[in-house]
Design an enzyme around this catalytic site. Structure first.
Site, PDB file in Angstrom:
ATOM      1  N   LYS A 122       0.701  -1.344  -0.007  1.00  0.00           N
ATOM      2  CA  LYS A 122       0.092  -0.053  -0.084  1.00  0.00           C
ATOM      3  C   LYS A 122       1.016   1.362   0.095  1.00  0.00           C
ATOM      4  CE  LYS A 122      -4.279  -1.574   1.725  1.00  0.00           C
ATOM      5  NZ  LYS A 122      -5.487  -1.540   2.801  1.00  0.00           N
ATOM      6  N   LYS A 204      -6.137 -12.858  -8.662  1.00  0.00           N
ATOM      7  CA  LYS A 204      -7.496 -12.679  -7.907  1.00  0.00           C
ATOM      8  C   LYS A 204      -8.498 -11.566  -8.624  1.00  0.00           C
ATOM      9  CE  LYS A 204      -8.670 -12.841  -3.021  1.00  0.00           C
ATOM     10  NZ  LYS A 204      -8.203 -12.235  -1.619  1.00  0.00           N
ATOM     11  N   LYS A 207     -11.878  -5.569  -7.105  1.00  0.00           N
ATOM     12  CA  LYS A 207     -12.885  -4.262  -7.657  1.00  0.00           C
ATOM     13  C   LYS A 207     -11.863  -3.280  -8.093  1.00  0.00           C
ATOM     14  CE  LYS A 207     -13.597  -2.723  -2.887  1.00  0.00           C
ATOM     15  NZ  LYS A 207     -13.557  -4.341  -2.354  1.00  0.00           N
TER      16      LYS A 207
END
Length: 341
Positions: A122, A204, A207
């Site tokens: 992140k 995977k 969204k």
């Protein structure tokens, strides 16, 4: 009467799990986590949370953030979370989470947090906002779990490292002050569904994928679901069978198996001699049929704001009572003066 002859009911083990209200809930979220949550409710004492405190490590638009949280709460209830069996609350409504998180920050080592792979990922993705919360949120995650003396935590591959840190924190605290927290174990479901991208089936489903055809949302319209599955990447063999190197078909077979309860062998027989077009359409129709009652229930719930408020308020009040006992115990052992109110 011989009371010794009366068997005492076995205590149900406590399971804790949480999900962030960061936007659309995908078919991958549903099959990989939420559907399993629903199945656990009869056999375990389930405590579920909408982890909105975790969400603000990334900047949020306030109006959209509120909307996402309410919609996610309604949708998870529509998926089958039963408040007669489980607690399901909004994390920020239970102050003990933030309080214990600070305490646990002081029992978590800098080196442990710096090794967290999600922090590294992140930090790269949000390089303009590498804030302290992004670094320390595993301590908040540990607080989420330990507050409820959870025996088990359902974890995917991306959360195993955080659960191990939670165990380390609990053992460290218990080692200093005596038995305070239950050390949780991972819960590995007997059957799990790892749903992959419809466009890049080695990745995977997410969204955050910029290609909207790569993922299916639980609230997608039937025509959109059908279109996305028809465009799903497969291979040139045109044979429905589960095999190494057939990532696209393997992914579709996995979804169809969960939707229909059929084995891979039964699916291969069903589509023997039939093309990928027929198979993709069948997978899409099975998903549409499975999600229809969820979508209908969601449409009812999201209109009833008063009922939703009653549900998340009562759950938060119950969660506060349970978690306060753990927090008070930890604070007392550290040496804080007991509150007089």
């Amino acid at each position: 009467m011989d009371t010794n002859a009366i068997p005492t009911p076995e205590r149900k083990k406590v399971i804790f799990s949480a999900i962030q209200p960061s936007g659309t809930i995908t078919l991958g979220n549903y099959l990989g986590a939420i559907k399993n949550w629903v199945a656990l409710q009869d056999d375990y004492r389930c405590i579920f949370a909408l982890a909105d405190l975790h969400t603000i490590t990334v900047r949020q638009d306030p109006a959209k953030f509120r909307q996402n949280a309410l919609q996610a709460y309604a949708l998870l209830m529509a998926c089958g979370i039963d408040l007669e069996k489980s607690l399901f609350f909004i994390q920020s409504h239970v102050p003990t989470h933030a309080e214990l998180a600070w305490v646990l920050n002081c029992y978590t080592q800098f080196g442990e947090l710096s090794r967290m792979t999600q922090f590294k990922d992140k930090s790269t993705t949000h390089a303009d906002n590498v804030n302290a919360g992004l670094f320390t949120y595993p301590s908040l995650m540990a607080a989420d779990i330990l507050l409820y003396q959870a025996d088990l935590v359902p974890v995917g591959a991306d959360q195993k490292q955080h659960l191990e840190l939670t165990r380390n924190i609990a053992e460290r605290f218990n080692g200093v002050y005596g038995n305070t927290f239950t050390v949780p174990d991972p819960y590995i479901p007997k059957t799990g569904a790892r749903v992959m991208s419809l466009q890049e089936p080695t990745r995977k489903m997410s969204k955050s994928d910029e290609n909207v055809n790569a993922w299916v949302a639980v609230l997608d319209k039937p025509e959109d679901i059908l279109r996305k599955f028809k465009r799903a990447v497969t291979d040139s063999e045109a044979c429905v069978r589960y095999a190494e190197g057939k990532d696209g078909i393997n992914n579709l077979m996995g979804i169809y198996a969960v939707m229909t309860g059929k084995s891979y062998e039964e699916i291969e027989r069903e589509f023997d001699g039939r093309g990928y077009g027929d198979f993709k359409a069948a997978v899409a129709e099975s998903v549409i049929a499975h999600l229809r009652p969820v979508q209908e229930r969601y449409a009812q719930l999201i209109k009833d704001k008063a009922y939703l408020e009653k549900c998340y308020t009562e759950s938060a009040q119950a969660a506060q009572r349970i978690s306060q006992r753990t927090l008070d115990k930890a604070m007392k052992k550290i040496g804080f003066i007991k509150k007089a109110f």
